[in-house]
Scaffold this active site. Structure first.
Site, PDB file in Angstrom:
ATOM      1  N   HIS A  36       0.814  -1.212   0.000  1.00 35.10           N
ATOM      2  CA  HIS A  36       0.000   0.000   0.000  1.00 35.10           C
ATOM      3  C   HIS A  36       0.851   1.267   0.000  1.00 35.10           C
ATOM      4  O   HIS A  36       0.332   2.374   0.138  1.00 35.10           O
ATOM      5  CB  HIS A  36      -0.924  -0.015   1.229  1.00 35.10           C
ATOM      6  CG  HIS A  36      -2.130   0.834   1.103  1.00 35.10           C
ATOM      7  ND1 HIS A  36      -2.449   1.827   2.004  1.00 35.10           N
ATOM      8  CD2 HIS A  36      -3.112   0.863   0.181  1.00 35.10           C
ATOM      9  CE1 HIS A  36      -3.571   2.410   1.653  1.00 35.10           C
ATOM     10  NE2 HIS A  36      -4.000   1.856   0.544  1.00 35.10           N
ATOM     11  N   LYS A  74       3.073   4.484  -1.085  1.00 27.55           N
ATOM     12  CA  LYS A  74       3.055   5.495  -2.144  1.00 27.55           C
ATOM     13  C   LYS A  74       4.345   6.296  -1.990  1.00 27.55           C
ATOM     14  O   LYS A  74       4.398   7.300  -1.282  1.00 27.55           O
ATOM     15  CB  LYS A  74       1.850   6.435  -2.036  1.00 27.55           C
ATOM     16  CG  LYS A  74       0.485   5.721  -2.110  1.00 27.55           C
ATOM     17  CD  LYS A  74      -0.051   5.442  -0.744  1.00 27.55           C
ATOM     18  CE  LYS A  74      -1.514   5.065  -0.725  1.00 27.55           C
ATOM     19  NZ  LYS A  74      -1.879   3.884  -1.476  1.00 27.55           N
ATOM     20  N   ASP A 131      17.034  10.552  -7.256  1.00 29.01           N
ATOM     21  CA  ASP A 131      18.458  10.852  -7.015  1.00 29.01           C
ATOM     22  C   ASP A 131      18.843  10.755  -5.543  1.00 29.01           C
ATOM     23  O   ASP A 131      19.901  11.271  -5.144  1.00 29.01           O
ATOM     24  CB  ASP A 131      18.824  12.249  -7.532  1.00 29.01           C
ATOM     25  CG  ASP A 131      18.802  12.318  -9.051  1.00 29.01           C
ATOM     26  OD1 ASP A 131      18.909  11.255  -9.687  1.00 29.01           O
ATOM     27  OD2 ASP A 131      18.670  13.442  -9.598  1.00 29.01           O
ATOM     28  N   HIS A 142      -9.315  11.221   0.584  1.00 27.06           N
ATOM     29  CA  HIS A 142      -8.398  10.080   0.593  1.00 27.06           C
ATOM     30  C   HIS A 142      -7.149  10.332   1.446  1.00 27.06           C
ATOM     31  O   HIS A 142      -6.264   9.487   1.527  1.00 27.06           O
ATOM     32  CB  HIS A 142      -7.979   9.746  -0.849  1.00 27.06           C
ATOM     33  CG  HIS A 142      -7.304   8.429  -1.013  1.00 27.06           C
ATOM     34  ND1 HIS A 142      -5.957   8.304  -1.310  1.00 27.06           N
ATOM     35  CD2 HIS A 142      -7.781   7.161  -0.921  1.00 27.06           C
ATOM     36  CE1 HIS A 142      -5.639   7.030  -1.411  1.00 27.06           C
ATOM     37  NE2 HIS A 142      -6.726   6.305  -1.176  1.00 27.06           N
ATOM     38  N   LYS A 199      -4.552  10.572   4.510  1.00 27.07           N
ATOM     39  CA  LYS A 199      -4.313   9.747   5.698  1.00 27.07           C
ATOM     40  C   LYS A 199      -3.387  10.546   6.613  1.00 27.07           C
ATOM     41  O   LYS A 199      -2.168  10.381   6.595  1.00 27.07           O
ATOM     42  CB  LYS A 199      -3.649   8.415   5.335  1.00 27.07           C
ATOM     43  CG  LYS A 199      -4.444   7.551   4.324  1.00 27.07           C
ATOM     44  CD  LYS A 199      -3.894   7.713   2.949  1.00 27.07           C
ATOM     45  CE  LYS A 199      -4.341   6.665   1.947  1.00 27.07           C
ATOM     46  NZ  LYS A 199      -5.607   6.083   2.015  1.00 27.07           N
ATOM     47  N   ASP A 247      -2.059  18.661  18.602  1.00 27.82           N
ATOM     48  CA  ASP A 247      -1.680  19.875  19.333  1.00 27.82           C
ATOM     49  C   ASP A 247      -0.912  20.883  18.485  1.00 27.82           C
ATOM     50  O   ASP A 247      -0.172  21.722  19.016  1.00 27.82           O
ATOM     51  CB  ASP A 247      -0.848  19.515  20.576  1.00 27.82           C
ATOM     52  CG  ASP A 247      -1.661  18.781  21.623  1.00 27.82           C
ATOM     53  OD1 ASP A 247      -2.905  18.845  21.556  1.00 27.82           O
ATOM     54  OD2 ASP A 247      -1.058  18.134  22.507  1.00 27.82           O
TER      55      ASP A 247
END
Length: 489
Positions: A224, A226, A231, A407, A409, A414
């Protein structure tokens, strides 16, 4: 007739006995245990076929693990950092104060997964697909040494083909190009799609399994991540995948709201290490010695930045019993004094996370959670609604985002610490998926994330007990039924 009834009862008894033996052979969450027992007992034979593909644990092995001198180097770095914790009074970096105040969280990751602190990072935030892809493509075109991409979804659509064409061009120019994609998350994409890249000298492989292999029992364990590393200097982590829907080009989802950060600084080393570990875990390259790749200096160039953000790159997955990201979420919730701002497409917390949120709410912490107002997976969406109602009863403000699909996450606590990555607030991200998050100790970024959260709240509808009571009995039933399947979703 009596003989048939007797045979039927024997089959049911044997099926139940085998179900108990099968489920209890492996240690798992009690909720998942009961869910699988229900499937195996009430779906004789068929239930065992489902379990074979989706219920089995990943065999313990050296897969995706640091070994030898690489592990020793990381351990030495962490031991040095532990000695410095709490002694940053004279530091020029203002975020060292936040690190000092967050020693419990820092040590949690250090002790559970050899996760060092990475300092001196510049961070740029992206919430719109057109802006994100424009910058990503620019970085890919400017690559001089290497390009490493790892995405759960890499679709063979317009944006997928555009990025592939850039990768082919860079591979033809002699750049080291590697791509990892999840076969099940990239439905419609196969090795044929990547053949031009392979012909140009680049490499692309599915992670762990191929969706066409019907006897592959690891199908339930999904990559999952991403991640993009260019470089060894610039790295991306967050929620965007590669596909037209992430640009708002799919009518089903409309505008796509997500969050990705671009890192320039030491944090890129953590992303690079994650990618290279995963690279060695693909079917084709699994026999490669991880140390041969991970310690290659060209992937970890020296860099100078003016950034002050400090971070830890935290991974979790089914190869380990330690659910690091979930523990990190719980620790963040426990640390909160004033506010917790969360965005997640799937709100299906287990009991430990649910109780942490309840305790924080009762302790006077203002908790706001933004979820989608439309489904991409029916059962997941209904289960999310069920838990939204539960949390609403305990004083948590849950919002349904109304301007497209939410979508992101993210979690901000604080206005000082935030988590951005691939992990949702659900069972699958906690136990089954290979996930990666950046836990960032930086007030500037945290306050920026709070501003983004506030803007999203303005486009959302607050979920109230009154709204839930007005819904139909059929919808109420679907939410409760979906909740029973939560550990399996």
């Amino acid at each position: 007739m009596e003989i048939m009834v007797t045979i039927f009862n024997i089959i049911i008894f044997i099926n139940a006995a085998l179900a108990v033996i099968t489920v209890f052979r492996q240690e798992r969450d009690i909720a998942a245990t009961w869910a699988w027992l229900l499937v195996l007992i009430f779906l004789p034979i068929v239930g065992f076929l489902i379990y074979a593909f989706f219920g089995r644990r990943l065999p313990k092995s050296k897969l995706l693990r640091l070994t030898g001198s690489a592990k020793k180097q990381v351990r030495n770095r962490i031991n040095q950092q532990k000695k410095k914790l709490g002694n940053f009074a004279e530091s020029a970096n203002p975020n060292h104060r936040i690190v000092n105040e967050s020693q419990g969280l820092v040590k949690l990751f250090m002790n559970s997964g050899l996760v060092p602190l990475f300092s001196h990072n510049e961070i740029e935030t992206f919430t719109e697909g057109n802006v994100f892809f424009k910058q990503l493509i620019l970085d890919l075109e400017n690559a001089q040494e290497s390009i490493n991409l790892e995405f759960y979804t890499f679709y063979a659509d317009e944006i997928g083909k555009e990025i592939l064409s850039v990768l082919v061009k860079k591979a033809q120019a002699g750049i080291d190009v590697r791509v990892i994609y999840d076969a099940w998350g990239s439905i419609g994409t196969n090795q044929k799609f990547f053949q031009p890249l392979i012909d140009a000298g680049g490499r692309a492989f599915p992670f762990l399994h191929n969706k066409l292999n019907l006897i592959d029992m690891r199908v339930n364990f999904r990559d999952h991540h991403k991640l993009a590393i260019i470089d060894g200097q610039y790295g991306y982590i967050g929620g965007f995948n590669i596909g037209d829907q992430y640009l708002g080009r799919k009518k089903k989802f409309g505008n796509w709201k997500d969050c990705m950060i671009r890192i320039h600084g030491e944090g890129v080393y953590g992303l690079q290490s994650r990618f290279l570990l995963d690279w060695n875990g693909t079917d084709v390259t699994s026999k490669v010695n991880p140390n041969d790749v991970i310690q290659d200096e060209k992937y970890y160039p020296k860099m100078k930045t003016n950034g002050h953000a400090i971070m830890q790159i935290v991974s979790s997955g089914p190869e380990s019993q330690i659910e690091r990201i979930k523990m990190g979420y719980i620790k963040l919730i426990e640390m909160a004094q004033d506010s917790i701002k969360i965005a997640t497409p799937y709100l299906i917390p287990d009991e430990s996370v649910l109780n942490a949120l309840k305790i924080a709410s009762f302790s006077g912490v203002n908790i706001e959670i933004i979820t989608p107002n439309m489904p991409d997976h029916a059962f997941v969406y209904r289960a999310t609604q069920y838990y939204a109602r539960q949390l609403t009863r305990y004083g948590v403000k849950v919002y349904a985002y109304g301007d497209g699909f939410m979508h992101s996450k993210t979690m901000v606590v604080d206005g000082k610490i935030c988590s951005i990555g691939s992990a949702n607030l659900d069972y699958r991200s906690f136990e089954l998926n290979f996930e990666c998050n950046a836990f960032v100790y930086d007030q500037k970024l945290a306050q920026q994330m709070e501003k983004i959260h506030a803007e999203n709240v303005q486009k959302s509808v607050l979920q109230t007990e009154k709204l839930f009571k007005e819904q139909s009995r059929w919808l109420d039933f679907k939410q409760h039924f979906s909740r029973l399947l939560s550990p399996l979703l």
